[in-house]
Design a protein around this motif. Structure first.
Motif, PDB file in Angstrom:
ATOM      1  N   TYR A 183      65.855  18.240  35.190  1.00 13.87           N
ATOM      2  CA  TYR A 183      65.487  18.140  33.776  1.00 13.87           C
ATOM      3  C   TYR A 183      64.205  18.909  33.462  1.00 13.87           C
ATOM      4  O   TYR A 183      64.014  19.383  32.344  1.00 13.87           O
ATOM      5  CB  TYR A 183      65.364  16.667  33.357  1.00 13.87           C
ATOM      6  CG  TYR A 183      66.674  16.106  32.862  1.00 13.87           C
ATOM      7  CD1 TYR A 183      66.836  15.704  31.549  1.00 13.87           C
ATOM      8  CD2 TYR A 183      67.783  16.001  33.714  1.00 13.87           C
ATOM      9  CE1 TYR A 183      68.043  15.206  31.089  1.00 13.87           C
ATOM     10  CE2 TYR A 183      68.989  15.507  33.271  1.00 13.87           C
ATOM     11  CZ  TYR A 183      69.118  15.116  31.956  1.00 13.87           C
ATOM     12  OH  TYR A 183      70.330  14.634  31.511  1.00 13.87           O
ATOM     13  N   PHE A 184      63.340  19.053  34.446  1.00 10.83           N
ATOM     14  CA  PHE A 184      62.175  19.927  34.244  1.00 10.83           C
ATOM     15  C   PHE A 184      62.599  21.384  34.248  1.00 10.83           C
ATOM     16  O   PHE A 184      62.245  22.155  33.345  1.00 10.83           O
ATOM     17  CB  PHE A 184      61.118  19.685  35.326  1.00 10.83           C
ATOM     18  CG  PHE A 184      60.015  20.702  35.287  1.00 10.83           C
ATOM     19  CD1 PHE A 184      58.998  20.612  34.344  1.00 10.83           C
ATOM     20  CD2 PHE A 184      59.998  21.775  36.178  1.00 10.83           C
ATOM     21  CE1 PHE A 184      57.988  21.568  34.280  1.00 10.83           C
ATOM     22  CE2 PHE A 184      58.996  22.739  36.132  1.00 10.83           C
ATOM     23  CZ  PHE A 184      57.992  22.625  35.182  1.00 10.83           C
ATOM     24  N   HIS A 185      63.367  21.786  35.242  1.00  7.52           N
ATOM     25  CA  HIS A 185      63.698  23.206  35.394  1.00  7.52           C
ATOM     26  C   HIS A 185      64.704  23.687  34.353  1.00  7.52           C
ATOM     27  O   HIS A 185      64.680  24.850  33.947  1.00  7.52           O
ATOM     28  CB  HIS A 185      64.211  23.471  36.811  1.00  7.52           C
ATOM     29  CG  HIS A 185      63.129  23.439  37.839  1.00  7.52           C
ATOM     30  ND1 HIS A 185      62.299  24.509  38.088  1.00  7.52           N
ATOM     31  CD2 HIS A 185      62.710  22.450  38.666  1.00  7.52           C
ATOM     32  CE1 HIS A 185      61.426  24.199  39.019  1.00  7.52           C
ATOM     33  NE2 HIS A 185      61.655  22.948  39.390  1.00  7.52           N
ATOM     34  N   THR A 186      65.588  22.807  33.892  1.00  8.17           N
ATOM     35  CA  THR A 186      66.579  23.212  32.893  1.00  8.17           C
ATOM     36  C   THR A 186      66.045  23.109  31.478  1.00  8.17           C
ATOM     37  O   THR A 186      66.189  24.040  30.675  1.00  8.17           O
ATOM     38  CB  THR A 186      67.847  22.345  33.024  1.00  8.17           C
ATOM     39  OG1 THR A 186      68.399  22.494  34.330  1.00  8.17           O
ATOM     40  CG2 THR A 186      68.893  22.756  31.989  1.00  8.17           C
ATOM     41  N   TYR A 187      65.417  21.984  31.167  1.00  8.68           N
ATOM     42  CA  TYR A 187      65.011  21.710  29.791  1.00  8.68           C
ATOM     43  C   TYR A 187      63.506  21.842  29.552  1.00  8.68           C
ATOM     44  O   TYR A 187      63.056  21.757  28.405  1.00  8.68           O
ATOM     45  CB  TYR A 187      65.437  20.292  29.384  1.00  8.68           C
ATOM     46  CG  TYR A 187      66.908  20.024  29.562  1.00  8.68           C
ATOM     47  CD1 TYR A 187      67.864  20.675  28.778  1.00  8.68           C
ATOM     48  CD2 TYR A 187      67.354  19.104  30.509  1.00  8.68           C
ATOM     49  CE1 TYR A 187      69.219  20.422  28.944  1.00  8.68           C
ATOM     50  CE2 TYR A 187      68.712  18.839  30.681  1.00  8.68           C
ATOM     51  CZ  TYR A 187      69.632  19.507  29.893  1.00  8.68           C
ATOM     52  OH  TYR A 187      70.967  19.247  30.053  1.00  8.68           O
ATOM     53  N   GLY A 188      62.746  22.010  30.635  1.00  9.65           N
ATOM     54  CA  GLY A 188      61.298  22.039  30.483  1.00  9.65           C
ATOM     55  C   GLY A 188      60.704  20.675  30.231  1.00  9.65           C
ATOM     56  O   GLY A 188      59.551  20.558  29.784  1.00  9.65           O
ATOM     57  N   MET A 189      61.470  19.628  30.510  1.00  9.44           N
ATOM     58  CA  MET A 189      61.015  18.269  30.226  1.00  9.44           C
ATOM     59  C   MET A 189      59.872  17.889  31.171  1.00  9.44           C
ATOM     60  O   MET A 189      59.895  18.251  32.354  1.00  9.44           O
ATOM     61  CB  MET A 189      62.175  17.284  30.364  1.00  9.44           C
ATOM     62  CG  MET A 189      62.040  16.074  29.485  1.00  9.44           C
ATOM     63  SD  MET A 189      63.547  15.071  29.508  1.00  9.44           S
ATOM     64  CE  MET A 189      63.264  14.069  30.952  1.00  9.44           C
ATOM     65  N   PRO A 190      58.860  17.165  30.691  1.00  3.94           N
ATOM     66  CA  PRO A 190      57.640  16.920  31.476  1.00  3.94           C
ATOM     67  C   PRO A 190      57.812  15.826  32.537  1.00  3.94           C
ATOM     68  O   PRO A 190      57.289  14.715  32.418  1.00  3.94           O
ATOM     69  CB  PRO A 190      56.621  16.500  30.415  1.00  3.94           C
ATOM     70  CG  PRO A 190      57.442  15.873  29.330  1.00  3.94           C
ATOM     71  CD  PRO A 190      58.725  16.662  29.299  1.00  3.94           C
ATOM     72  N   THR A 191      58.555  16.137  33.597  1.00  2.09           N
ATOM     73  CA  THR A 191      58.786  15.181  34.677  1.00  2.09           C
ATOM     74  C   THR A 191      57.872  15.464  35.865  1.00  2.09           C
ATOM     75  O   THR A 191      57.512  16.612  36.135  1.00  2.09           O
ATOM     76  CB  THR A 191      60.245  15.212  35.156  1.00  2.09           C
ATOM     77  OG1 THR A 191      60.523  16.502  35.720  1.00  2.09           O
ATOM     78  CG2 THR A 191      61.205  14.943  34.015  1.00  2.09           C
ATOM     79  N   ILE A 192      57.505  14.403  36.568  1.00  2.00           N
ATOM     80  CA  ILE A 192      56.778  14.482  37.831  1.00  2.00           C
ATOM     81  C   ILE A 192      57.428  13.472  38.775  1.00  2.00           C
ATOM     82  O   ILE A 192      57.781  12.366  38.370  1.00  2.00           O
ATOM     83  CB  ILE A 192      55.279  14.145  37.677  1.00  2.00           C
ATOM     84  CG1 ILE A 192      54.625  15.036  36.620  1.00  2.00           C
ATOM     85  CG2 ILE A 192      54.554  14.312  39.011  1.00  2.00           C
ATOM     86  CD1 ILE A 192      53.169  14.684  36.333  1.00  2.00           C
ATOM     87  N   ILE A 193      57.572  13.844  40.049  1.00  2.00           N
ATOM     88  CA  ILE A 193      58.213  12.979  41.042  1.00  2.00           C
ATOM     89  C   ILE A 193      57.185  12.601  42.100  1.00  2.00           C
ATOM     90  O   ILE A 193      56.396  13.444  42.538  1.00  2.00           O
ATOM     91  CB  ILE A 193      59.404  13.688  41.705  1.00  2.00           C
ATOM     92  CG1 ILE A 193      60.464  14.069  40.664  1.00  2.00           C
ATOM     93  CG2 ILE A 193      60.025  12.822  42.803  1.00  2.00           C
ATOM     94  CD1 ILE A 193      61.516  15.024  41.194  1.00  2.00           C
ATOM     95  N   THR A 194      57.199  11.335  42.517  1.00  2.00           N
ATOM     96  CA  THR A 194      56.411  10.917  43.670  1.00  2.00           C
ATOM     97  C   THR A 194      57.342  10.310  44.715  1.00  2.00           C
ATOM     98  O   THR A 194      58.285   9.606  44.380  1.00  2.00           O
ATOM     99  CB  THR A 194      55.333   9.882  43.292  1.00  2.00           C
ATOM    100  OG1 THR A 194      55.941   8.742  42.682  1.00  2.00           O
ATOM    101  CG2 THR A 194      54.309  10.492  42.337  1.00  2.00           C
ATOM    102  N   ASN A 195      57.069  10.615  45.979  1.00  2.00           N
ATOM    103  CA  ASN A 195      57.829  10.039  47.097  1.00  2.00           C
ATOM    104  C   ASN A 195      56.853   9.310  47.996  1.00  2.00           C
ATOM    105  O   ASN A 195      55.956   9.925  48.578  1.00  2.00           O
ATOM    106  CB  ASN A 195      58.568  11.130  47.875  1.00  2.00           C
ATOM    107  CG  ASN A 195      59.622  11.814  47.045  1.00  2.00           C
ATOM    108  OD1 ASN A 195      59.369  12.848  46.424  1.00  2.00           O
ATOM    109  ND2 ASN A 195      60.807  11.242  46.997  1.00  2.00           N
ATOM    110  N   CYS A 196      57.034   8.000  48.108  1.00  2.60           N
ATOM    111  CA  CYS A 196      56.046   7.150  48.768  1.00  2.60           C
ATOM    112  C   CYS A 196      56.603   6.506  50.031  1.00  2.60           C
ATOM    113  O   CYS A 196      57.804   6.262  50.145  1.00  2.60           O
ATOM    114  CB  CYS A 196      55.563   6.074  47.797  1.00  2.60           C
ATOM    115  SG  CYS A 196      54.115   5.167  48.383  1.00  2.60           S
ATOM    116  N   SER A 197      55.702   6.204  50.954  1.00  2.40           N
ATOM    117  CA  SER A 197      56.076   5.507  52.179  1.00  2.40           C
ATOM    118  C   SER A 197      56.211   4.008  51.929  1.00  2.40           C
ATOM    119  O   SER A 197      56.058   3.538  50.802  1.00  2.40           O
ATOM    120  CB  SER A 197      55.029   5.778  53.266  1.00  2.40           C
ATOM    121  OG  SER A 197      53.755   5.316  52.858  1.00  2.40           O
ATOM    122  N   ASN A 198      56.489   3.247  52.977  1.00  3.12           N
ATOM    123  CA  ASN A 198      56.701   1.801  52.842  1.00  3.12           C
ATOM    124  C   ASN A 198      55.481   1.103  52.238  1.00  3.12           C
ATOM    125  O   ASN A 198      54.373   1.279  52.721  1.00  3.12           O
ATOM    126  CB  ASN A 198      56.987   1.183  54.219  1.00  3.12           C
ATOM    127  CG  ASN A 198      58.396   1.426  54.690  1.00  3.12           C
ATOM    128  OD1 ASN A 198      58.969   2.485  54.457  1.00  3.12           O
ATOM    129  ND2 ASN A 198      58.966   0.453  55.371  1.00  3.12           N
TER     130      ASN A 198
END
Length: 343
Positions: free
Chosen positions: A173-188
């Motif tokens: 959705y960021f790359h297609t629409y330019g929508m302001p998304t951010i992703i976080t990947n967290c440990s346990n």
């Protein structure tokens, strides 16, 4: 001033985030959405019920009309998306709910936010924070380098596969629409309000009840542990200063074998609760058949969030574990009613 929609805000990490944000950001409003399934507990938010900057809504992220209405009527500026099915064992037993909530639910929320964002003229200050897991990267060998943001996805359970799917949607959705998304990947994560099917609260509760402490396989599986309040501070840094379209890995720099963790927990429980039904608590350790597709090791490389946003975990694992066990000892009225909902 921000107005945040916190999905899954009555769950473990979500409720900790709500308490954290209201305390740290005295100008902001929070609208908390939760379906209140077994792991969503309204009691986690009880002290906030009359807070002037807090509003609770019971609902499902798959309910598109509700999402559309909330975004518009509450004038949301930031979505912090925690809502997810998250227990690996449950995903093995019933993967359908994980696909529905984690993939379809995230898609529904993204579509609703996209239309809302477009209707406002694509304002640059809006944010969609998608909170995910390190499990999307698969399993490491003992000598592999830790996961970075460019590690290829290789999910091995229905849970991690469903979270990987939701990550891909947020990125697209960021790359297609330019929508302001951010992703976080967290440990346990570990800390207060964690449902007692997860490793640390499960072991704590079982020690208090004199029940076996089930350890999968040989107990040598390795996890990187992060105190939940440190996770909240990392998400704060990402919301405030993270770059749109980017992914940030969040970890505690605490790689520990499951068996070592359980043994440390037993020693602390012997110290903190001397009237245990079985002592030493370590006598309760019981090895059980390994989980299907059990990942051997997770580890997070924190370099990106540390160098770009200046974040570091503040809590040592030893202190965080002690504080967590004390919390469960002092809040037996919180976890006792939940025991019938464990798998």
């Amino acid at each position: 001033m921000l107005t945040l929609l916190v999905t899954g805000g009555a769950g473990f990490i979500g409720s900790n985030f709500v308490h954290y944000w209201l305390d740290r950001h005295p100008e902001d409003r929070l609208v908390v959405l939760d379906a209140l399934t077994y792991a969503g507990n309204r009691q986690n938010l009880a002290p906030l019920e009359n807070h002037p900057r807090f509003k609770f809504v019971q609902g499902d992220i798959c309910d598109r009309p509700l999402m559309d209405s909330l975004l518009t009527t509450e004038q949301i500026t930031t979505i912090a998306h925690f809502a997810a099915e998250s227990h690996v064992d449950r995903s093995i037993q019933g993967p359908g709910a994980f696909v529905q909530t984690n993939v379809v639910g995230t898609f529904t929320l993204l579509e609703s936010f996209r239309q809302y964002w477009l209707s406002l003229g694509q304002p640059p200050h809006l944010r969609f924070l998608h909170v995910s897991t390190d499990e999307v990267y698969g399993s490491l060998s003992p000598t592999d380098p830790a996961f970075t943001e460019t590690t290829p996805y290789a999910p091995n359970s229905p849970y991690s596969a469903s979270k990987a799917g939701s990550d891909h949607l947020a990125r697209a959705y960021f790359h297609t629409y330019g929508m302001p998304t951010i992703i976080t990947n967290c440990s346990n994560n570990y800390g207060p309000f964690q449902f007692p099917e997860k490793l640390i609260p499960l072991m704590c509760v079982n020690v208090l009840q004199g029940k076996p402490l089930p350890v999968y396989g040989d107990g040598q599986n390795v996890r990187d542990w992060l105190y939940v309040k440190d996770h909240c501070s990392a998400l704060d840094a990402v919301i405030q200063g993270g770059s749109l379209g980017e992914t940030y890995n969040i970890g505690g720099n605490n790689e520990i074998k499951n068996l070592d963790l359980v043994q440390t927990l037993c020693q602390l429980m012997d110290e903190l609760s001397p009237a245990l039904p079985v002592t030493p608590a370590q006598e309760l350790v019981t090895f059980v058949t390994d989980r299907l597709g059990h990942d051997r090791r997770y580890a997070i490389d924190n370099t990106k969030i540390t160098t770009e946003l200046g974040w570091q975990p503040a809590m040592t694992f030893e202190q965080g574990l002690r504080e967590t066990l004390i919390w469960y000892l002092e809040h037996q009225d919180w976890w006792q009613p939940l025991l019938n909902h464990r798998p």
